[in-house]
Design a protein around this motif. Structure first.
Motif, short mmCIF file in Angstrom:
data_model
loop_
_atom_site.label_atom_id
_atom_site.label_comp_id
_atom_site.label_asym_id
_atom_site.label_seq_id
_atom_site.Cartn_x
_atom_site.Cartn_y
_atom_site.Cartn_z
N LEU A 44 -5.79 -9.13 14.83
CA LEU A 44 -5.84 -8.48 15.93
C LEU A 44 -6.05 -7.01 15.63
O LEU A 44 -6.10 -6.25 16.53
CB LEU A 44 -4.48 -8.41 16.72
N ASP A 45 -6.53 -6.50 14.38
CA ASP A 45 -6.84 -5.38 14.03
C ASP A 45 -8.18 -4.94 14.77
O ASP A 45 -9.06 -5.52 14.41
CB ASP A 45 -6.70 -5.33 12.57
N CYS A 46 -8.20 -3.96 15.48
CA CYS A 46 -9.25 -3.40 15.99
C CYS A 46 -8.91 -1.94 16.59
O CYS A 46 -7.75 -1.61 16.59
CB CYS A 46 -9.80 -4.15 17.18
N ALA A 47 -9.97 -1.29 16.64
CA ALA A 47 -9.98 0.09 17.23
C ALA A 47 -11.16 0.48 18.03
O ALA A 47 -12.39 0.35 17.76
CB ALA A 47 -9.94 1.27 15.92
N PRO A 48 -10.85 1.18 19.25
CA PRO A 48 -11.80 1.16 20.18
C PRO A 48 -12.63 2.85 19.84
O PRO A 48 -11.99 3.41 19.02
CB PRO A 48 -10.83 1.71 21.56
N VAL A 49 -13.76 2.58 20.39
CA VAL A 49 -14.61 3.64 20.13
C VAL A 49 -14.09 4.89 21.08
O VAL A 49 -14.06 4.54 22.30
CB VAL A 49 -16.17 3.54 20.27
N ALA A 50 -13.91 6.08 20.70
CA ALA A 50 -13.39 7.13 21.36
C ALA A 50 -14.33 7.28 22.23
O ALA A 50 -15.81 7.46 22.18
CB ALA A 50 -13.07 8.40 20.41
N GLY A 51 -13.87 7.56 23.58
CA GLY A 51 -14.59 7.95 24.74
C GLY A 51 -15.51 6.88 25.25
O GLY A 51 -16.14 7.08 26.16
N CYS A 52 -15.35 5.74 25.12
CA CYS A 52 -16.22 4.54 25.36
C CYS A 52 -15.39 3.95 26.41
O CYS A 52 -14.27 3.38 26.22
CB CYS A 52 -16.55 3.48 24.30
N LYS A 53 -15.80 3.64 27.67
CA LYS A 53 -15.19 3.12 28.66
C LYS A 53 -14.95 1.63 28.67
O LYS A 53 -13.93 1.14 29.02
CB LYS A 53 -15.94 3.39 30.11
N VAL A 54 -15.99 0.96 27.88
CA VAL A 54 -15.91 -0.41 27.60
C VAL A 54 -14.90 -0.86 26.62
O VAL A 54 -14.13 -1.60 27.07
CB VAL A 54 -17.43 -1.22 27.18
N CYS A 55 -14.62 -0.08 25.70
CA CYS A 55 -13.54 -0.13 24.73
C CYS A 55 -12.20 0.16 25.54
O CYS A 55 -11.33 -0.50 25.07
CB CYS A 55 -13.88 0.79 23.37
N THR A 60 -4.93 -16.90 20.85
CA THR A 60 -6.31 -17.22 20.93
C THR A 60 -6.99 -16.26 21.75
O THR A 60 -7.88 -15.42 21.27
CB THR A 60 -6.48 -18.55 21.22
N GLN A 61 -6.40 -16.03 22.62
CA GLN A 61 -7.00 -14.92 23.72
C GLN A 61 -7.17 -13.61 23.26
O GLN A 61 -8.18 -12.72 23.30
CB GLN A 61 -6.57 -14.97 25.24
N ALA A 62 -5.85 -12.95 22.55
CA ALA A 62 -5.76 -11.74 21.98
C ALA A 62 -6.86 -11.58 20.84
O ALA A 62 -7.34 -10.47 20.92
CB ALA A 62 -4.19 -11.82 21.47
N ALA A 63 -7.04 -12.61 20.05
CA ALA A 63 -8.14 -12.56 18.84
C ALA A 63 -9.39 -12.35 19.75
O ALA A 63 -10.28 -11.87 19.12
CB ALA A 63 -7.90 -13.90 18.09
N GLU A 83 -14.02 -8.82 20.32
CA GLU A 83 -15.02 -8.06 21.20
C GLU A 83 -15.18 -6.63 20.91
O GLU A 83 -16.14 -5.78 20.78
CB GLU A 83 -14.61 -8.46 22.81
N ILE A 84 -13.69 -6.07 20.88
CA ILE A 84 -13.62 -4.52 20.63
C ILE A 84 -14.42 -4.28 19.31
O ILE A 84 -15.04 -3.14 18.95
CB ILE A 84 -12.05 -4.38 20.51
N ARG A 85 -14.09 -5.12 18.11
CA ARG A 85 -14.62 -4.89 17.05
C ARG A 85 -16.21 -4.95 16.86
O ARG A 85 -16.78 -3.96 16.18
CB ARG A 85 -14.05 -5.90 15.83
N ASP A 86 -16.56 -5.96 17.56
CA ASP A 86 -18.13 -6.07 17.69
C ASP A 86 -18.69 -5.01 18.34
O ASP A 86 -19.72 -4.42 18.05
CB ASP A 86 -18.38 -7.45 18.35
N HIS A 87 -18.05 -4.52 19.67
CA HIS A 87 -18.82 -3.46 20.39
C HIS A 87 -18.78 -2.32 19.44
O HIS A 87 -19.55 -1.56 19.48
CB HIS A 87 -17.75 -3.22 21.74
N ALA A 88 -17.39 -2.10 18.87
CA ALA A 88 -17.29 -0.66 18.10
C ALA A 88 -18.55 -0.46 16.87
O ALA A 88 -18.99 0.30 16.29
CB ALA A 88 -15.86 -0.32 17.54
N SER A 89 -18.88 -1.67 16.59
CA SER A 89 -19.78 -2.03 15.50
C SER A 89 -21.11 -1.90 15.79
O SER A 89 -22.10 -1.92 14.90
CB SER A 89 -19.45 -3.32 14.19
N GLY A 90 -21.34 -1.90 17.03
CA GLY A 90 -22.87 -1.89 17.71
C GLY A 90 -23.31 -3.55 17.55
O GLY A 90 -24.36 -3.55 18.03
#
Length: 69
Positions: free
Chosen positions: A24-35, A52-55, A60-67
């Motif tokens: 579950l380790d993830c970090a949202p991009v600062a200022g991003c509304k999607v994150c 499972t749903q939490a993962a 999704e957050i990790r993928d979005h933050a990494s582009g």
């Protein structure tokens, strides 16, 4: 030919110590509304016992933050 059905329930799977935190380790991009919108979802799913749903949300957050998305 007859099929035998197992009627007993298996005990729950216990993940190794720290695995859930890693999963579950993830970090949202600062200022991003999607994150920001996705940030609450992993903890909500985890609190309901749905790891499972939490993962999925954490991924999704990790993928979005990494582009990736």
């Amino acid at each position: 030919m007859t099929t035998k059905h197992k009627t007993t329930q298996e005990p729950p799977v216990v993940l190794p110590m720290g695995f859930e935190a890693w999963l579950l380790d993830c970090a949202p991009v600062a200022g991003c509304k999607v994150c920001a919108a996705n940030w609450k979802q992993p903890n909500a799913a985890r609190s309901k016992g749905n790891i499972t749903q939490a993962a999925r949300h954490a991924t999704e957050i990790r993928d979005h933050a990494s582009g990736v998305h």
